[in-house]
Design a protein around this motif. Structure first.
Motif, PDB file in Angstrom:
ATOM      1  N   UNK A 171       0.818  -1.210   0.000  1.00  0.00           N
ATOM      2  CA  UNK A 171       0.000   0.000   0.000  1.00  0.00           C
ATOM      3  C   UNK A 171       0.850   1.257   0.000  1.00  0.00           C
ATOM      4  N   UNK A 172       1.987   1.233   0.699  1.00  0.00           N
ATOM      5  CA  UNK A 172       2.887   2.393   0.690  1.00  0.00           C
ATOM      6  C   UNK A 172       3.427   2.636  -0.718  1.00  0.00           C
ATOM      7  N   UNK A 176       2.831   5.896  -3.418  1.00  0.00           N
ATOM      8  CA  UNK A 176       4.113   6.565  -3.713  1.00  0.00           C
ATOM      9  C   UNK A 176       4.869   7.030  -2.471  1.00  0.00           C
ATOM     10  N   UNK A 177       4.617   6.387  -1.337  1.00  0.00           N
ATOM     11  CA  UNK A 177       5.404   6.652  -0.138  1.00  0.00           C
ATOM     12  C   UNK A 177       6.530   5.621  -0.113  1.00  0.00           C
ATOM     13  N   UNK A 178       7.535   5.851  -0.960  1.00  0.00           N
ATOM     14  CA  UNK A 178       8.540   4.834  -1.220  1.00  0.00           C
ATOM     15  C   UNK A 178       9.482   4.587  -0.039  1.00  0.00           C
ATOM     16  N   UNK A 179       9.747   5.616   0.757  1.00  0.00           N
ATOM     17  CA  UNK A 179      10.584   5.426   1.946  1.00  0.00           C
ATOM     18  C   UNK A 179       9.915   4.446   2.909  1.00  0.00           C
ATOM     19  N   UNK A 206      12.159  -3.553  -4.872  1.00  0.00           N
ATOM     20  CA  UNK A 206      12.961  -3.014  -5.973  1.00  0.00           C
ATOM     21  C   UNK A 206      12.274  -1.812  -6.597  1.00  0.00           C
ATOM     22  N   UNK A 207      10.999  -1.950  -6.889  1.00  0.00           N
ATOM     23  CA  UNK A 207      10.260  -0.857  -7.526  1.00  0.00           C
ATOM     24  C   UNK A 207      10.265   0.388  -6.634  1.00  0.00           C
TER      25      UNK A 207
END
Length: 264
Positions: A171-172, A176-179, A206-207
């Motif tokens: 869900x993160x 787009x909350x990649x951190x 990875x993405x």
């Protein structure tokens, strides 16, 4: 002939209903017990429950109590009243530890809680409770005929818990909350090393690392690109022919191209 058979069936049904109504109204607990036993044997569990509820307090400590409370618990289970079934089976196990039905009751009591486990997206309190109950059964009866089924249920419930944690991490990535996604996937992979979602988790890690890197300010990009490159290696090491191979390779090309800018 058919009319006679039909008439006999109607008469039998009427008599059966009449006996049930009499049993409901009588003060004679022995009559209630006899009728409830007949209903149980006939698979009429809802009607049997009404009588069991009336006579249960009167039969505690009596010779017939073991049979009554076994039928009572089974009736709840058969009618999918799993909270009540779980409670009744646990009470049976506690009250009749020498019963020949002890293993069956212990298993069905634990299984009742597993039937309450909701879909993975909902709160998993009942799932955790079911796993605990089933594990207790497995520990107490390691040679039970129900052991294989208990293990299968535990495996299924654990995978449900894993899926919930995995989907939370994913869900993160979706928002787009990649951190946060990287932290969540690292924790997931560490906590569930044998999970069936590992390949998916490695790909979305990875993405997330890739997206974080290519959208970074220049001062942070090189380090983040190297993190993404390591994430790529982890995925390929886990499964060289992963279903995400093409997407992962495309990311690696971009990662290598961007890293070259920092070697000049």
């Amino acid at each position: 002939m058919k009319k006679i058979v039909s008439l006999l069936l109607v008469v039998a049904l009427f008599c059966s209903c009449n006996e049930y109504q009499k049993a409901l109204k009588t003060e004679d607990v022995a009559v209630k017990f006899e009728e409830s036993s007949k209903l149980f044997d006939a698979g009429k569990y809802t009607k049997a429950i009404r009588l069991f509820e009336q006579i249960a307090p009167s039969y505690r400590g009596k010779p017939q109590a073991e049979k009554l409370f076994y039928m009572f618990a089974q009736s709840y289970y058969k009618t999918k009243q799993y909270y009540l079934a779980g409670y009744q089976f646990e009470s049976f196990v506690s009250g009749y530890p020498k019963s020949e039905k002890i293993q069956e009751a212990a298993f069905l009591g634990a299984k009742s809680y597993s039937m309450l486990s909701p879909v993975y997206s909902q709160d998993q309190g009942d799932t955790v409770k079911a796993i605990d109950k089933l594990q207790t059964f497995i520990d107490n009866y390691p040679n039970s005929e129900y052991l294989a089924e208990a293990n299968v249920i535990v495996k299924t419930l654990n995978e449900k818990l894993e899926k919930k944690v995995y989907e939370n991490a994913k869900g993160y990535n979706t928002i787009s909350d990649y951190k946060s996604a990287l932290v969540a996937f690292d924790n997931f992979i560490a906590d569930y090393p044998g999970t069936p979602f590992k390949e998916d988790a490695l790909y979305y890690k990875l993405d997330s690392a890739y997206q974080l890197a290519v959208n970074s300010i220049p001062s942070k990009m090189e380090d983040r690109l190297n993190v993404a490159k390591i994430a790529y290696s982890s995925l390929i090491k886990f499964n060289a022919s992963t279903k995400y191979k093409q997407k992962a390779d495309d990311m690696l090309v971009r990662i290598e191209q961007d890293l070259q800018k920092f070697t000049k």
